[in-house]
Design a protein around this motif. Sequence first.
Motif, PDB file in Angstrom:
ATOM      1  N   VAL A  70      -5.580  13.337  -1.464  1.00 60.01           N
ATOM      2  CA  VAL A  70      -5.468  12.254  -0.496  1.00 60.01           C
ATOM      3  C   VAL A  70      -4.331  11.329  -0.941  1.00 60.01           C
ATOM      4  CG1 VAL A  70      -6.599  10.234   0.492  1.00 60.01           C
ATOM      5  CG2 VAL A  70      -7.901  12.340   0.100  1.00 60.01           C
ATOM      6  N   PRO A  71      -3.336  11.078  -0.090  1.00 59.96           N
ATOM      7  CA  PRO A  71      -2.225  10.208  -0.507  1.00 59.96           C
ATOM      8  C   PRO A  71      -2.674   8.762  -0.696  1.00 59.96           C
ATOM      9  CG  PRO A  71      -2.035  10.798   1.811  1.00 59.96           C
ATOM     10  CD  PRO A  71      -3.152  11.619   1.266  1.00 59.96           C
ATOM     11  N   VAL A  72      -2.104   8.138  -1.711  1.00 62.82           N
ATOM     12  CA  VAL A  72      -2.382   6.736  -2.003  1.00 62.82           C
ATOM     13  C   VAL A  72      -1.059   5.971  -1.860  1.00 62.82           C
ATOM     14  CG1 VAL A  72      -3.161   5.058  -3.705  1.00 62.82           C
ATOM     15  CG2 VAL A  72      -4.257   7.316  -3.573  1.00 62.82           C
ATOM     16  N   VAL A  73      -1.015   5.053  -0.926  1.00 65.13           N
ATOM     17  CA  VAL A  73       0.208   4.303  -0.643  1.00 65.13           C
ATOM     18  C   VAL A  73       0.020   2.847  -1.057  1.00 65.13           C
ATOM     19  CG1 VAL A  73       1.905   3.662   1.100  1.00 65.13           C
ATOM     20  CG2 VAL A  73       0.631   5.810   1.331  1.00 65.13           C
ATOM     21  N   VAL A  74       0.928   2.345  -1.870  1.00 65.40           N
ATOM     22  CA  VAL A  74       0.921   0.938  -2.275  1.00 65.40           C
ATOM     23  C   VAL A  74       1.995   0.214  -1.478  1.00 65.40           C
ATOM     24  CG1 VAL A  74       1.286  -0.691  -4.161  1.00 65.40           C
ATOM     25  CG2 VAL A  74       0.065   1.454  -4.587  1.00 65.40           C
ATOM     26  N   LEU A  75       1.577  -0.750  -0.678  1.00 63.89           N
ATOM     27  CA  LEU A  75       2.502  -1.548   0.126  1.00 63.89           C
ATOM     28  C   LEU A  75       2.769  -2.864  -0.597  1.00 63.89           C
ATOM     29  CD1 LEU A  75       0.981  -0.993   3.695  1.00 63.89           C
ATOM     30  CD2 LEU A  75       2.795   0.295   2.547  1.00 63.89           C
ATOM     31  N   ALA A  76       4.001  -3.058  -1.044  1.00 62.59           N
ATOM     32  CA  ALA A  76       4.352  -4.241  -1.836  1.00 62.59           C
ATOM     33  C   ALA A  76       5.615  -4.908  -1.295  1.00 62.59           C
ATOM     34  CB  ALA A  76       4.529  -3.848  -3.302  1.00 62.59           C
ATOM     35  N   PRO A  77       5.578  -5.377  -0.044  1.00 61.76           N
ATOM     36  CA  PRO A  77       6.761  -6.031   0.521  1.00 61.76           C
ATOM     37  C   PRO A  77       6.806  -7.520   0.218  1.00 61.76           C
ATOM     38  CG  PRO A  77       5.076  -5.896   2.192  1.00 61.76           C
ATOM     39  CD  PRO A  77       4.492  -5.262   0.939  1.00 61.76           C
ATOM     40  N   ASP A  78       8.013  -8.072   0.264  1.00 63.34           N
ATOM     41  CA  ASP A  78       8.211  -9.516   0.282  1.00 63.34           C
ATOM     42  C   ASP A  78       8.199  -9.964   1.742  1.00 63.34           C
ATOM     43  OD1 ASP A  78       8.760 -12.120  -0.452  1.00 63.34           O
ATOM     44  OD2 ASP A  78      10.633 -11.679  -1.493  1.00 63.34           O
ATOM     45  N   LYS A  79       8.285 -11.251   1.978  1.00 67.71           N
ATOM     46  CA  LYS A  79       8.319 -11.793   3.343  1.00 67.71           C
ATOM     47  C   LYS A  79       9.590 -11.349   4.069  1.00 67.71           C
ATOM     48  CE  LYS A  79      10.548 -15.928   1.596  1.00 67.71           C
ATOM     49  NZ  LYS A  79      10.630 -15.372   0.227  1.00 67.71           N
TER      50      LYS A  79
END
Length: 374
Positions: free
Chosen positions: A4-13
């Motif tokens: 199962v893919p694990v995606v980390v979303l770490a954006p700035d504004k």
Amino acid sequence: MSRVPVVVLAPDKFKGSLSAPEVAEALRRGISRRAPKAQVRCVPVADGGDGMVDAFVASGWTRVEVEAPGPTGEPSTAVYAVRGDTAVVELAVAVGLVKLPGGRLDPLRADTFGLGVVIAHALDAGAREIVIGLGGSASTDGGSGLLRALGLRLLDQQGVELAGYGDVSAMLEQVVSVDRGGLHPAVSTARFTLACDVDNPLLGPAGAVAVYAPQKGATARQMTKLEAGLTNWAAVLGTGYAEIGGAGAAGGTGFGALAVLGAQVRSGIDVLLELLEFTALLDEATLVVTGEGSLDHQSMHGKAPVGVAAAAKRARVPVIAAVGRTLLSSGEIRAAGFAACYPLSDLEPDPARSISAAAELLERIGERIAVEHL
């Protein structure tokens, strides 16, 4: 059975459009639509400027609200984030440009007193690790307001204490000595970290006045006065501190914190990723997605997406940038550590429409990422 893919979303504004948590949520919606089985973890980030407290609150830290004067003394409120004995305080949400009444620039009156009020509140509550996000400053007071709020007394030639919310440059020119006897008692045992993405010294052509005062509305004459005030302020507290990279951050707030609080200057994104234990989040990650409003050459100097990309690279996890626009070539994007870059401008070339429809466009980008990378 496939993993199962694990995606980390770490954006700035996306400045002027969406906060970092809003960017992450829009991407999550798009990814989940096309890859419903994927585990998506939202970890919004910031580089030390506005949005830093929001990033920590979004990651589960406790939000604390405190009454504190704005940059020109008007009653206002500010927030900070706390976990255990660590508090994250953000200059922008206390005394930043966004807190100026009616948005009216006031380069000679604005100061950092309200930031010191917030820090004192955190110290009173038991915090002993204080991280100060520097960015979005409305003032050029050398951190004098912050320090006065923590109990430092600024004295003139007659030994009379100088107060704020007048002409900051004149006040700093009149300082002859300081009295540290009334400093908040916890200052001596607390550790202060300045989270910032600039390495300007306090004075000179690369200093706080020359580089940043025009953005705060200072005229050429006012800049001359502010430089003279900071020069005297540096002579009183120690010219050696004035030369340290980051001393000029946030109108010289870095200098005041270095000279009196014994603060350490660190990359804002590095501090944030460390406190959020970002490396541990990457242990199971399949993909990292980061981004900001504009990915450009300035991004290469301590901005959040490049810091995220560096951490992902060390963990050998591919990282993708989802941005409002990019001014970098494909080669520069790869050199910065990104496997791919998805600008909203590719979907909507009109900047105004791209900004107003950023959430919808990011959802579409999320769908593309899911189809092409998961």
